[in-house]
Design a protein around this motif. Sequence first.
Motif, PDB file in Angstrom:
ATOM      1  N   VAL A  55       0.880  -1.161   0.000  1.00 34.60           N
ATOM      2  CA  VAL A  55       0.000   0.000   0.000  1.00 34.60           C
ATOM      3  C   VAL A  55       0.919   1.213   0.000  1.00 34.60           C
ATOM      4  O   VAL A  55       1.955   1.224   0.675  1.00 34.60           O
ATOM      5  CB  VAL A  55      -0.988   0.029   1.191  1.00 34.60           C
ATOM      6  N   ASN A  56       0.554   2.207  -0.823  1.00 29.89           N
ATOM      7  CA  ASN A  56       1.386   3.395  -0.997  1.00 29.89           C
ATOM      8  C   ASN A  56       0.538   4.648  -1.012  1.00 29.89           C
ATOM      9  O   ASN A  56      -0.609   4.629  -1.469  1.00 29.89           O
ATOM     10  CB  ASN A  56       2.152   3.340  -2.331  1.00 29.89           C
ATOM     11  N   ALA A  57       1.132   5.739  -0.551  1.00 25.44           N
ATOM     12  CA  ALA A  57       0.497   7.052  -0.587  1.00 25.44           C
ATOM     13  C   ALA A  57       1.605   8.096  -0.608  1.00 25.44           C
ATOM     14  O   ALA A  57       2.789   7.785  -0.426  1.00 25.44           O
ATOM     15  CB  ALA A  57      -0.407   7.251   0.626  1.00 25.44           C
ATOM     16  N   VAL A  58       1.208   9.340  -0.820  1.00 21.97           N
ATOM     17  CA  VAL A  58       2.112  10.482  -0.707  1.00 21.97           C
ATOM     18  C   VAL A  58       1.456  11.485   0.226  1.00 21.97           C
ATOM     19  O   VAL A  58       0.240  11.689   0.173  1.00 21.97           O
ATOM     20  CB  VAL A  58       2.405  11.116  -2.089  1.00 21.97           C
ATOM     21  N   ALA A  59       2.266  12.076   1.084  1.00 19.72           N
ATOM     22  CA  ALA A  59       1.798  13.144   1.976  1.00 19.72           C
ATOM     23  C   ALA A  59       2.565  14.411   1.656  1.00 19.72           C
ATOM     24  O   ALA A  59       3.744  14.363   1.288  1.00 19.72           O
ATOM     25  CB  ALA A  59       1.999  12.753   3.435  1.00 19.72           C
ATOM     26  N   SER A  60       1.895  15.535   1.798  1.00 15.95           N
ATOM     27  CA  SER A  60       2.547  16.827   1.627  1.00 15.95           C
ATOM     28  C   SER A  60       2.297  17.645   2.881  1.00 15.95           C
ATOM     29  O   SER A  60       1.257  17.498   3.540  1.00 15.95           O
ATOM     30  CB  SER A  60       2.028  17.563   0.393  1.00 15.95           C
TER      31      SER A  60
END
Length: 161
Positions: A55-60
């Motif tokens: 599972v992957n995501a990007v946070a800013s």
Amino acid sequence: MIHAYIGLGSNLDTPMAQLDRAIDTLQKHDDVKNLRVSSIYGSKPVGPQDQPDYVNAVASFQTDLPPLALLDLLQSIEQAQRRVRERHWGPRTLDLDLLLYGQETIQLPRLTVPHPYMLERGFVIKPLSDLAPDTLLNNGNTVIEQLQQLDTSDLVIIKEE
């Protein structure tokens, strides 16, 4: 304040919970402001295929932490969640990668920014496009233009942003 983007990934020990805990920890940190998180995607592993899907995501977020202090924070979160490093590109409980740190280019023994593999990884560029489709990358493409050059057919949305 610098606008930073990090990649989050997990494929061991309840991966969704691993990402949720990491996001919660970041959200509560004094030096992290305006945290936003992409949709969460499922993907096949890079490297050895004898491991669970990721599972992957990007946070800013905005931060006033210098790059190495931010890296230290990310690695402390990984360690608090018992990061396992069995082999290169192997399974892991949590992986937090500093992808972008403003528009800075950083070449240090411990840290390279932009992340050296991000341009070729759909599981990074697709969630990054959720947050910053028009951001200009170091190869001259916007995030959305880079996404159009990648095969993302193995990505499945697990949780919408």
